[in-house]
Design a protein around this motif. Structure first.
Motif, mmCIF file in Angstrom:
data_model
loop_
_atom_site.group_PDB
_atom_site.id
_atom_site.type_symbol
_atom_site.label_atom_id
_atom_site.label_comp_id
_atom_site.label_asym_id
_atom_site.label_seq_id
_atom_site.Cartn_x
_atom_site.Cartn_y
_atom_site.Cartn_z
ATOM 1 N N SER A 288 -6.719 -0.533 -7.876
ATOM 2 C CA SER A 288 -5.619 0.005 -7.072
ATOM 3 C C SER A 288 -4.820 0.999 -7.910
ATOM 4 N N SER B 133 0.804 -1.220 0.000
ATOM 5 C CA SER B 133 0.000 0.000 0.000
ATOM 6 C C SER B 133 0.836 1.267 0.000
ATOM 7 N N LEU C 262 -9.014 -2.580 -1.285
ATOM 8 C CA LEU C 262 -8.933 -1.793 -2.517
ATOM 9 C C LEU C 262 -8.448 -0.377 -2.210
ATOM 10 N N ASN D 48 -4.880 -0.184 -1.576
ATOM 11 C CA ASN D 48 -4.066 -0.688 -2.694
ATOM 12 C C ASN D 48 -3.528 -2.100 -2.469
ATOM 13 N N ASN D 49 -4.194 -2.868 -1.611
ATOM 14 C CA ASN D 49 -3.836 -4.275 -1.433
ATOM 15 C C ASN D 49 -4.640 -5.186 -2.350
ATOM 16 N N ARG E 3 -9.391 6.299 -9.563
ATOM 17 C CA ARG E 3 -9.423 4.835 -9.576
ATOM 18 C C ARG E 3 -10.853 4.299 -9.586
ATOM 19 N N ASP F 185 -6.331 -5.132 -6.363
ATOM 20 C CA ASP F 185 -6.176 -4.372 -7.605
ATOM 21 C C ASP F 185 -7.475 -4.133 -8.368
#
Length: 564
Positions: A540, A33, A276, A279-280, A304, A282
């Protein structure tokens, strides 16, 4: 498709399927992350939200979205659906031709391979279709071959249903007369009557081929398949993850842009969403109601966030096989008119869903407005009470507690509880029945209860289109004996009208007849339309190029890792 592919074709696929279109599972952090460099670049792996398949990796036995989605990654079909328009395009087929929509000649592209190195042949398709259709094999997709000449010789009906003591008689043969291998790359399909939508269907998972390896050990294949798609199967850690690698032998015009996809399963959608945001994870195609409120997801994700439309609908279905909970037509209509779809979609989904007044997605050929459900899908407490009284006068006494069942590993509690509350308020305190939401722990368990016809109450259903045509929202769900006819609904007049539509040679005439068939569903109201899905998805910061198809799922060939 699928019950949310069913039936994906989405579908009967359904997309779907169903589906519907939400599943779940349990997962842990994948890391990455923080920092400036892209952790995905090291090994080319991306992580997407997934859910536990009900039946595994035999294409002809899949009729729900969890299995349908991952199987589309690893199995290729004769045709594919354009990731922008959903239009059918040739994939493994070099040509699909018919002079009369009844006799079809299908020629495969040369050089196609299975992941064990063996060639993909016409015999692989014919053997797979025969296996799926042969009723003793009990494949969920068997009924899809009902239009092939000789189907009645390979499929027999159970005379007293799945719970009765009698067994279906053994079929005359295990091979349909309407399938013929011409040479290694060519086979012929003869239907009992012309079917203009037949070619379009051939991208649905059920019409996949099976390799020789399957027939050597069908049970082992379920969880360790040999595949022929853009990605090849690596491993399945049940209720945790499925791992697939890019297939170096894939002959499609577009190749995978990542080396590996890990299809992660979560215990609930809020956990997936948290991964999400950090950012763990995608990609997810489902944003939970907790993040939809006030458009929180848009501020959380920024660029995003992905917004659009998808060919997915939400319904609830009555178990017509159960006299206590199946009710009668007036009771089912009363329940439908007691649901305030507008308020629920506004308050729970922040207008991310659109109330339905019919059984067809707005994205498909054959949809029309106003919809076929008419007054029975309009919120009207007074009429709801009137029809409840009519149901009771006709002899039906509803149980004191009436459940609405859903799978607890995905974000359904809020809308199911809101639906139950809406019905209770409309019926009033003296109705003699109270609706209540109840959860089954996982999607796979939920679907097992549904397909074994043991549901006691209304249950969440839905449909993710398998192909963008009105037929896909009718035959798989409402025809007698259809693979995704979860409530065991049967109406001979409807069956006859659907057959007229199936065999009409003029496309416009065919659609008109399907629309007539849809209008007939108000007679029994065995399934209640609720709303169609908008698309709220997210990625992500580590990936780029992500495309969500009109079926509401990731195009696995679109996702790429950003350069570090």
């Amino acid at each position: 498709m699928r019950v949310a592919k069913g039936a994906q074709i989405v579908a009967g696929t359904a997309l779907l399927a169903l589906g519907v279109a939400a599943c779940g599972g349990g997962g842990s952090s994948t890391g990455g992350s923080g920092g400036g460099s892209n952790p995905r670049a090291a090994d080319g792996t991306v992580y997407i939200r997934g859910c536990e398949p009900q039946t595994g990796f035999v294409p002809g036995n899949i009729n729900e979205v969890c299995g349908g989605t991952i199987n589309q990654f690893v199995f290729d079909q004769l045709i594919k659906y354009n990731s922008d328009t959903a239009a059918p395009e040739l994939s493994q087929a070099e040509s699909i031709e018919s002079p009369d929509n009844k006799v079809w000649t299908i020629k495969l592209k040369p050089g196609l391979k299975w992941s064990d190195g063996s060639p993909v042949t016409a015999k692989n398709y014919v053997d797979a279709w025969n296996y799926t259709a042969y009723s003793p094999n009990a494949q969920n997709g068997g009924w899809w071959f009902g239009g092939v000449e000789g189907y009645s010789d390979v499929a027999t009906e159970d005379p007293d249903g799945p719970d009765g003591p009698k067994e279906a008689p053994k079929p005359k043969t295990d091979k349909m007369s309407g399938l013929e291998v011409i040479d290694d790359l060519t086979f012929k399909v003869t239907l009992t009557a012309p079917e203009s939508v037949f070619r379009t269907k051939l991208g649905y998972t059920t019409f996949s081929a099976l390799p020789e390896a399957f027939f050597k050990d069908p049970k082992a294949f379920v969880s360790n398949p040999v595949t022929n798609g853009a990605f090849k199967f690596v491993k399945w850690d049940h209720n945790s993850q499925i791992v697939v690698d890019a297939n170096p032998d894939y002959m499609g015009t577009e190749k995978p842009k990542v080396k590996k996809i890990i299809y992660k399963m979560y215990k609930d959608d809020d956990a997936a969403y948290a991964d999400l945001v950090s950012n763990n994870l995608d990609f997810t195609e489902l944003i939970p109601p907790s993040a939809l409120a006030g458009d929180k997801w848009k501020s959380d994700l920024g660029d995003r966030a992905i917004e659009g439309q998808q060919g997915v609908i939400q319904t609830v279905t009555f178990p017509l096989y159960d006299k206590e909970f199946g009710g009668n037509a007036d009771f089912r209509k009363a329940v439908s008119m007691a649901i305030d779809r507008k308020t629920i979609t506004e308050k729970i989904f922040n207008k991310g869903r659109v109330p339905l007044d019919g059984w067809i997605s707005p994205l498909v050929d054959g949809y029309k407005t106003p919809g076929a459900c008419g007054e029975f899908c309009a919120y009207d407490p007074a009429k709801a009470k009137e029809y409840l009284d009519k149901a009771k006068a006709a002899g039906y006494t509803p149980p004191k507690e009436y459940p609405i069942w859903y799978n607890g590993d995905s974000a359904h509690k809020e809308w199911v509880d809101a639906t139950a509350n809406s019905i209770n308020q409309a019926f009033g305190p003296d109705a003699g029945v109270t609706f209540v939401g109840k959860a089954v722990p996982t999607f796979a368990e939920f679907r097992d209860i549904i397909t074994s016809h043991k549901m006691k109450g209304l249950f969440r259903t839905g449909w993710q289109m398998d192909y963008p045509h009105i037929e896909n929202f009718l035959n798989p769900l409402f025809k007698t004996g259809a693979g995704s006819n979860d409530g065991l609904f049967s109406d001979k007049e409807l069956d006859a009208k659907l057959r007229e539509a199936d065999t009409a040679t003029d496309p416009a005439d065919s659609i008109a007849k399907y629309q007539e068939a849809e209008a007939m569903l108000t007679k029994e109201m065995n399934a209640i339309p609720l709303w169609s899905f908008g698309l709220q998805a997210g990625t992500s910061k580590w990936v780029t190029g992500v495309k969500v198809t009109p079926f509401g799922v990731l195009d696995p060939l679109s996702i790429a890792i950003k350069e570090a």
